[in-house]
Design a protein around this motif. Structure first.
Motif, PDB file in Angstrom:
ATOM      1  N   ILE A 284      64.919  76.427  10.131  1.00  0.00           N
ATOM      2  CA  ILE A 284      64.107  75.557  10.960  1.00  0.00           C
ATOM      3  C   ILE A 284      62.489  76.239  10.865  1.00  0.00           C
ATOM      4  N   GLY A 285      62.411  77.438  10.770  1.00  0.00           N
ATOM      5  CA  GLY A 285      61.003  77.885  10.597  1.00  0.00           C
ATOM      6  C   GLY A 285      60.441  77.824   9.454  1.00  0.00           C
ATOM      7  N   TYR A 286      61.261  77.885   8.567  1.00  0.00           N
ATOM      8  CA  TYR A 286      60.604  77.838   6.995  1.00  0.00           C
ATOM      9  C   TYR A 286      60.510  76.563   6.597  1.00  0.00           C
ATOM     10  N   ALA A 287      61.300  75.442   7.210  1.00  0.00           N
ATOM     11  CA  ALA A 287      61.122  73.882   7.125  1.00  0.00           C
ATOM     12  C   ALA A 287      59.730  73.471   7.651  1.00  0.00           C
ATOM     13  N   GLN A 288      59.555  74.161   8.854  1.00  0.00           N
ATOM     14  CA  GLN A 288      58.029  73.774   9.725  1.00  0.00           C
ATOM     15  C   GLN A 288      56.983  74.383   8.769  1.00  0.00           C
ATOM     16  N   ARG A 289      57.196  75.560   8.134  1.00  0.00           N
ATOM     17  CA  ARG A 289      55.917  76.085   7.370  1.00  0.00           C
ATOM     18  C   ARG A 289      56.105  75.556   5.970  1.00  0.00           C
TER      19      ARG A 289
ATOM     20  N   PHE B 207      57.501  66.815   6.448  1.00  0.00           N
ATOM     21  CA  PHE B 207      58.593  66.204   6.458  1.00  0.00           C
ATOM     22  C   PHE B 207      59.534  66.353   7.629  1.00  0.00           C
ATOM     23  N   SER B 208      58.637  66.741   9.011  1.00  0.00           N
ATOM     24  CA  SER B 208      59.546  66.662  10.003  1.00  0.00           C
ATOM     25  C   SER B 208      60.170  65.491  10.587  1.00  0.00           C
ATOM     26  N   PRO B 209      61.486  65.469  10.737  1.00  0.00           N
ATOM     27  CA  PRO B 209      62.198  64.465  11.224  1.00  0.00           C
ATOM     28  C   PRO B 209      61.605  63.429  12.247  1.00  0.00           C
ATOM     29  N   LYS B 210      61.263  62.108  12.000  1.00  0.00           N
ATOM     30  CA  LYS B 210      60.747  61.250  13.023  1.00  0.00           C
ATOM     31  C   LYS B 210      61.724  60.141  13.195  1.00  0.00           C
ATOM     32  N   GLU B 211      61.436  59.561  14.279  1.00  0.00           N
ATOM     33  CA  GLU B 211      62.100  58.071  14.398  1.00  0.00           C
ATOM     34  C   GLU B 211      61.777  57.186  13.477  1.00  0.00           C
ATOM     35  N   LEU B 212      62.284  55.999  13.301  1.00  0.00           N
ATOM     36  CA  LEU B 212      61.743  54.926  12.512  1.00  0.00           C
ATOM     37  C   LEU B 212      60.316  54.485  12.968  1.00  0.00           C
ATOM     38  N   PRO B 213      59.522  54.281  12.073  1.00  0.00           N
ATOM     39  CA  PRO B 213      58.056  53.788  12.443  1.00  0.00           C
ATOM     40  C   PRO B 213      58.126  52.416  13.336  1.00  0.00           C
TER      41      PRO B 213
ATOM     42  N   ILE C   5      64.960  72.602   1.097  1.00  0.00           N
ATOM     43  CA  ILE C   5      64.886  73.853   1.288  1.00  0.00           C
ATOM     44  C   ILE C   5      65.572  74.678   0.778  1.00  0.00           C
ATOM     45  N   LEU C   6      67.108  74.374   0.336  1.00  0.00           N
ATOM     46  CA  LEU C   6      67.991  75.066  -0.507  1.00  0.00           C
ATOM     47  C   LEU C   6      67.695  75.337  -1.940  1.00  0.00           C
TER      48      LEU C   6
ATOM     49  N   GLY D  35      65.156  78.960  -6.043  1.00  0.00           N
ATOM     50  CA  GLY D  35      63.998  78.928  -7.138  1.00  0.00           C
ATOM     51  C   GLY D  35      63.983  77.768  -8.011  1.00  0.00           C
ATOM     52  N   GLU D  36      63.641  78.097  -9.308  1.00  0.00           N
ATOM     53  CA  GLU D  36      63.474  76.904 -10.107  1.00  0.00           C
ATOM     54  C   GLU D  36      64.903  76.073 -10.272  1.00  0.00           C
ATOM     55  N   VAL D  37      64.617  74.655  -9.753  1.00  0.00           N
ATOM     56  CA  VAL D  37      65.637  73.816 -10.031  1.00  0.00           C
ATOM     57  C   VAL D  37      65.177  72.665 -10.539  1.00  0.00           C
ATOM     58  N   ASP D  38      66.088  72.079 -11.299  1.00  0.00           N
ATOM     59  CA  ASP D  38      65.671  70.554 -12.094  1.00  0.00           C
ATOM     60  C   ASP D  38      65.511  69.541 -11.165  1.00  0.00           C
ATOM     61  N   LYS D  39      64.099  69.010 -11.184  1.00  0.00           N
ATOM     62  CA  LYS D  39      63.967  67.742 -10.241  1.00  0.00           C
ATOM     63  C   LYS D  39      64.773  66.746 -10.462  1.00  0.00           C
ATOM     64  N   ALA D  40      65.320  66.480 -11.435  1.00  0.00           N
ATOM     65  CA  ALA D  40      66.107  65.456 -11.708  1.00  0.00           C
ATOM     66  C   ALA D  40      67.440  65.460 -10.716  1.00  0.00           C
ATOM     67  N   THR D  41      68.014  66.808 -10.991  1.00  0.00           N
ATOM     68  CA  THR D  41      69.156  67.152 -10.060  1.00  0.00           C
ATOM     69  C   THR D  41      68.889  66.914  -8.786  1.00  0.00           C
ATOM     70  N   ILE D  42      67.811  67.207  -8.191  1.00  0.00           N
ATOM     71  CA  ILE D  42      67.335  67.338  -6.601  1.00  0.00           C
ATOM     72  C   ILE D  42      67.191  65.790  -6.341  1.00  0.00           C
ATOM     73  N   LYS D  43      66.570  64.964  -7.152  1.00  0.00           N
ATOM     74  CA  LYS D  43      66.497  63.317  -6.950  1.00  0.00           C
ATOM     75  C   LYS D  43      67.737  62.759  -7.054  1.00  0.00           C
ATOM     76  N   LYS D  44      68.652  63.197  -7.777  1.00  0.00           N
ATOM     77  CA  LYS D  44      70.010  62.561  -7.836  1.00  0.00           C
ATOM     78  C   LYS D  44      70.793  63.064  -6.512  1.00  0.00           C
ATOM     79  N   GLU D  45      70.578  64.337  -6.256  1.00  0.00           N
ATOM     80  CA  GLU D  45      71.477  64.786  -4.896  1.00  0.00           C
ATOM     81  C   GLU D  45      70.534  63.851  -3.615  1.00  0.00           C
ATOM     82  N   ILE D  46      69.326  63.638  -3.634  1.00  0.00           N
ATOM     83  CA  ILE D  46      68.794  62.700  -2.575  1.00  0.00           C
ATOM     84  C   ILE D  46      69.131  61.285  -2.394  1.00  0.00           C
ATOM     85  N   GLY D  47      69.302  60.907  -3.759  1.00  0.00           N
ATOM     86  CA  GLY D  47      69.668  59.338  -4.012  1.00  0.00           C
ATOM     87  C   GLY D  47      71.347  59.384  -3.402  1.00  0.00           C
ATOM     88  N   ASP D  48      71.977  60.277  -3.529  1.00  0.00           N
ATOM     89  CA  ASP D  48      73.522  60.319  -3.011  1.00  0.00           C
ATOM     90  C   ASP D  48      73.417  60.401  -1.601  1.00  0.00           C
TER      91      ASP D  48
END
Length: 200
Positions: free
Chosen positions: A16-21, A26-32, A65-66, A71-84
């Motif tokens: 949580i601390g890492y996420a805030q820093r 990106f702090s979770p918020k309700e729908l605008p 965060i993970l 460290g170095e992670v393929d952006k396409a892989t992250i994008k796919k994970e978030i898409g899923d």
């Protein structure tokens, strides 16, 4: 068992601390509110949808965060994970919403972060079709210049801010030629809120 619980608790607090820093914006918020106003939701459905939307943001933040910790992670892989994650979330949301509301909501969720921010700004300004055309044209004409400045000043926040200032000033002068005084006040207020979040 007690040792395991303490370790798990420390890990959660660290994340949580890492996420805030690292991901303060990106702090979770309700729908605008401007998005929920586009839909016909009863209070119970709105509450459930907000809870689900916050969970979606938490899942996206945790994935980022993970990835950063590893460290170095393929952006396409992250994008796919978030898409899923988004696809799974929308599947659940479909059970809550009627066809029209689901279309509005899914369009918003599938936008990239920058697109969502621009869409919210435009909804809050209540632009006429003519104003929207001019607003979009100004943003599009400055997009490449702003991207170039951000690339040149990566890692130098103050230098980037200084280089962007005259561009943003000119952009606001152009907006003032076709937006009403009230719309300009809303725009300035939104900009102040954004600056406040970035400085946290």
């Amino acid at each position: 068992m007690k040792k395991f619980i303490v370790t798990a608790f420390i890990l959660c607090v660290s994340i949580i601390g890492y996420a805030q820093r690292g991901f303060s914006s990106f702090s979770p918020k309700e729908l605008p509110e401007v998005i929920t106003e586009q839909m016909t939701l009863d209070k119970d459905t709105e509450k459930k949808l907000n809870k689900s939307y916050i969970k979606l943001q938490e899942d996206v933040i945790n994935t980022m965060i993970l990835a950063k910790q590893e460290g170095e992670v393929d952006k396409a892989t992250i994008k796919k994970e978030i898409g899923d994650i988004r696809a799974k979330h929308l599947k659940k949301a479909k059970g809550l919403l009627d066809e029209k509301d689901y279309s509005t909501y899914s369009s918003f969720v599938l936008m990239e972060r920058k697109e969502r921010q621009e869409y919210i700004v435009q909804l809050k300004l209540k632009l006429t079709p003519d104003q929207k055309e001019k607003f979009d044209a100004i943003n599009a004409s400055n997009e490449q210049v702003i991207a170039k400045i951000r690339k040149e000043h990566r890692g130098d926040r103050e230098g980037m801010k200084e280089a962007l200032m005259p561009i943003m000033k000119q952009q606001y002068q152009m907006y003032a030629q076709f937006l009403t005084e009230e719309q300009m006040e809303i725009l300035k207020s939104l900009r102040k809120m954004k600056k406040g979040r970035e400085q946290r």
